[in-house]
Scaffold this motif. Structure first.
Motif, PDB file in Angstrom:
ATOM      1  N   VAL A  85     -10.337  -9.267   7.664  1.00 47.30           N
ATOM      2  CA  VAL A  85      -9.577  -8.257   7.848  1.00 47.30           C
ATOM      3  C   VAL A  85      -8.766  -7.600   6.531  1.00 47.30           C
ATOM      4  O   VAL A  85      -8.846  -6.525   6.187  1.00 47.30           O
ATOM      5  CB  VAL A  85      -8.386  -8.700   8.877  1.00 47.30           C
ATOM      6  N   VAL A  86      -8.540  -8.650   5.795  1.00 45.61           N
ATOM      7  CA  VAL A  86      -7.742  -8.472   4.405  1.00 45.61           C
ATOM      8  C   VAL A  86      -8.777  -7.869   3.573  1.00 45.61           C
ATOM      9  O   VAL A  86      -8.373  -6.892   2.927  1.00 45.61           O
ATOM     10  CB  VAL A  86      -7.178  -9.589   3.690  1.00 45.61           C
ATOM     11  N   GLU A  87     -10.033  -8.391   3.443  1.00 50.68           N
ATOM     12  CA  GLU A  87     -10.970  -7.843   2.623  1.00 50.68           C
ATOM     13  C   GLU A  87     -11.358  -6.369   3.080  1.00 50.68           C
ATOM     14  O   GLU A  87     -11.587  -5.616   2.178  1.00 50.68           O
ATOM     15  CB  GLU A  87     -12.287  -8.495   2.478  1.00 50.68           C
ATOM     16  N   LYS A  88     -11.388  -6.223   4.416  1.00 44.22           N
ATOM     17  CA  LYS A  88     -11.755  -4.626   4.800  1.00 44.22           C
ATOM     18  C   LYS A  88     -10.599  -3.675   4.304  1.00 44.22           C
ATOM     19  O   LYS A  88     -10.814  -2.638   4.298  1.00 44.22           O
ATOM     20  CB  LYS A  88     -11.951  -4.644   6.029  1.00 44.22           C
ATOM     21  N   ALA A  89      -9.163  -4.342   4.662  1.00 39.54           N
ATOM     22  CA  ALA A  89      -8.161  -3.582   4.269  1.00 39.54           C
ATOM     23  C   ALA A  89      -8.010  -2.833   2.948  1.00 39.54           C
ATOM     24  O   ALA A  89      -7.595  -1.926   2.521  1.00 39.54           O
ATOM     25  CB  ALA A  89      -6.873  -4.099   4.753  1.00 39.54           C
ATOM     26  N   PHE A  90      -8.189  -3.946   1.832  1.00 39.60           N
ATOM     27  CA  PHE A  90      -8.082  -3.820   0.569  1.00 39.60           C
ATOM     28  C   PHE A  90      -9.472  -3.461  -0.096  1.00 39.60           C
ATOM     29  O   PHE A  90      -9.454  -3.053  -1.404  1.00 39.60           O
ATOM     30  CB  PHE A  90      -7.541  -4.946   0.133  1.00 39.60           C
ATOM     31  N   GLY A  91     -10.623  -3.519   0.404  1.00 36.47           N
ATOM     32  CA  GLY A  91     -12.011  -3.473  -0.256  1.00 36.47           C
ATOM     33  C   GLY A  91     -12.336  -4.944  -0.844  1.00 36.47           C
ATOM     34  O   GLY A  91     -11.449  -5.541  -1.493  1.00 36.47           O
TER      35      GLY A  91
END
Length: 436
Positions: free
Chosen positions: A429-435
């Motif tokens: 989720v975090v990787e998707k949110a920030f790239g």
């Protein structure tokens, strides 16, 4: 106290106050009709109140989806999008409410087919339902408005709205019942007046801090195809997640009822301990929605990570405090709710399950807030669906030799699995949110 902790508490504390006032609307109605001389009045309010709780619970996605998307737009300082989100959420809420009003008769008939109230209760509940259903535009409009306020990092206005509704409800219901001679219809009209008073208060309080946003109102952008598709994708996942949650909650009550009046009473009382904890933890979840969405919108990963750590720290503190409070004073609290010695004695057998609720449920509450802020609604749906399936599997797998203990085991596993799955999904989720 660190600036980050102050940020969290500025949103969490007013939200907790708002949450605690929510059940007061129903309690006020019950307290008034409880003195009218017939238990049928209480039954009518209970049945009617339960129907509206389920209806509005199902459409809670209007608040949650709006909160996450608004907080991200706020973090980007995209004021035109912030304004469009408010209009979109309130407009869709009003449209859904109109649909509920149009379908009020089949909705009521379907509900009574499932509940089977007595004829007297059915007649009074029908009267109550057909008056209060006209409050749907106010309630669903307020869902969008409250979600927008939280996304704007402002939980004080929703608190003022909740307090206003309770004050107006008390005054209006008492006047209509005791001065105008009404009965159930007076209580229903009092609730209806309070709902529109809350909507009016929410609109009035918008103008002072946010009136300057009127210059960004462009109706063509509100109904833009891509934006509407994203809005419904986010809210579809939250809607399906809510259905899973409602299924578990209603089944918990139904399974307890099937084991007799004593077990039903015990489970109802012990669930009040969960409800109290959830009111507080939802406040920190709202802070998670507002702040995580804001920092995702601002592309500030360091602040986001720091916020999540502080949220879990506060969650840990609350879990410890509630566990200690329940261990030391839980039995005294149950005795305040009932003087039936058979019920309180039976509650002792299951009390340790209630003691485990705070520690078991902390991660689910905090991650719910963070995931809503990140609009990671698909991950929320997956974790909720897995937890719900586990709930039913555990209950049916162990009920033959554990009885009501199997129900509590399944419920605690449901809370734990939600949090554990979200923890596992959080990295993506975090990787998707920030790239990446």
């Amino acid at each position: 106290m660190s600036p980050r902790d102050r940020q969290i508490l500025q949103i969490a504390l007013p939200s907790i106050v708002s949450n605690i006032t929510v059940p007061l609307l129903g309690l006020i109605d019950v307290a008034i009709v409880g003195h009218l001389g017939s238990p049928a009045y209480i039954g009518a309010i209970a049945v009617g109140g339960m129907l509206f709780n389920i209806i509005y619970w199902i459409f809670g996605f209007l608040r949650m989806g709006t909160s996450g998307m608004t907080s991200q737009a706020f973090g980007k300082r995209d004021l035109p999008e912030v304004t469009r989100l408010l209009l979109r959420a309130v407009g869709i809420g009003m449209t859904v409410a109109c649909g509920l009003i149009i379908l009020q008769v089949p909705i009521r008939q379907a509900a009574f087919t499932l509940i089977h109230p007595t004829e007297e209760v059915k007649e009074l509940a029908t009267l109550y339902f057909h008056i209060c259903i006209w409050g749907a535009p106010a309630m669903l409009g307020l869902y969008g408005l409250s979600g927008w306020y939280i996304g704007m990092q402002n939980s004080r206005i929703p608190m003022y709205i909740a307090i206003t509704q309770n004050i107006v409800n008390i005054i209006a219901s008492l006047c209509l019942v005791y001065l105008c001679g009404m009965k159930v219809e007076g209580v229903a009209l009092g609730t209806l007046i309070a709902q529109y008073a809350g909507l009016f208060m929410g609109a009035v309080l918008w103008y002072h801090p946010y009136g300057r946003l009127r210059k960004y109102i462009v109706w063509r952008g509100v109904l833009q195809k891509e934006a509407m598709i994203r809005f419904f994708q986010v809210n579809r996942d939250i809607f399906l997640r809510t259905l899973c949650l409602v299924a578990v909650t209603l089944f918990f009550t139904s399974a307890g009822a099937s084991q007799g009046e004593i077990i039903l009473a015990v489970n109802t009382l012990l669930m009040q301990l969960f409800t109290l904890f959830s009111y507080v933890m939802d406040g920190f979840a709202y802070a998670g929605e507002a702040l995580s969405g804001r920092y995702i919108g601002a592309r500030n990963r360091e602040a986001f990570t720091n916020t999540v750590r502080h949220l879990f720290a506060w969650g840990g503190i609350m879990a410890v405090l509630f566990t200690l409070a329940y261990a030391l004073g839980g039995n005294a609290f149950l005795q305040l709710l009932t003087d039936d010695t058979n019920v309180t004695a039976a509650a002792d057998t299951y009390f340790y399950w209630a003691l485990a609720i705070p520690v078991t449920g902390i991660a689910a509450f905090i991650w719910d807030g963070v995931f809503i802020g990140a609009t990671a609604t698909r991950a929320m749906l997956l974790s909720m669906a897995a937890a719900a399936v586990s709930f039913f599997a555990l209950y049916y797998g162990f009920r033959s030799f554990l009885g009501n203990h199997a129900l509590w085991l399944a419920f605690l596993a449901y809370l734990f699995i939600r949090g554990a799955m979200q923890t596992g999904l959080s990295r993506n989720v975090v990787e998707k949110a920030f790239g990446r």
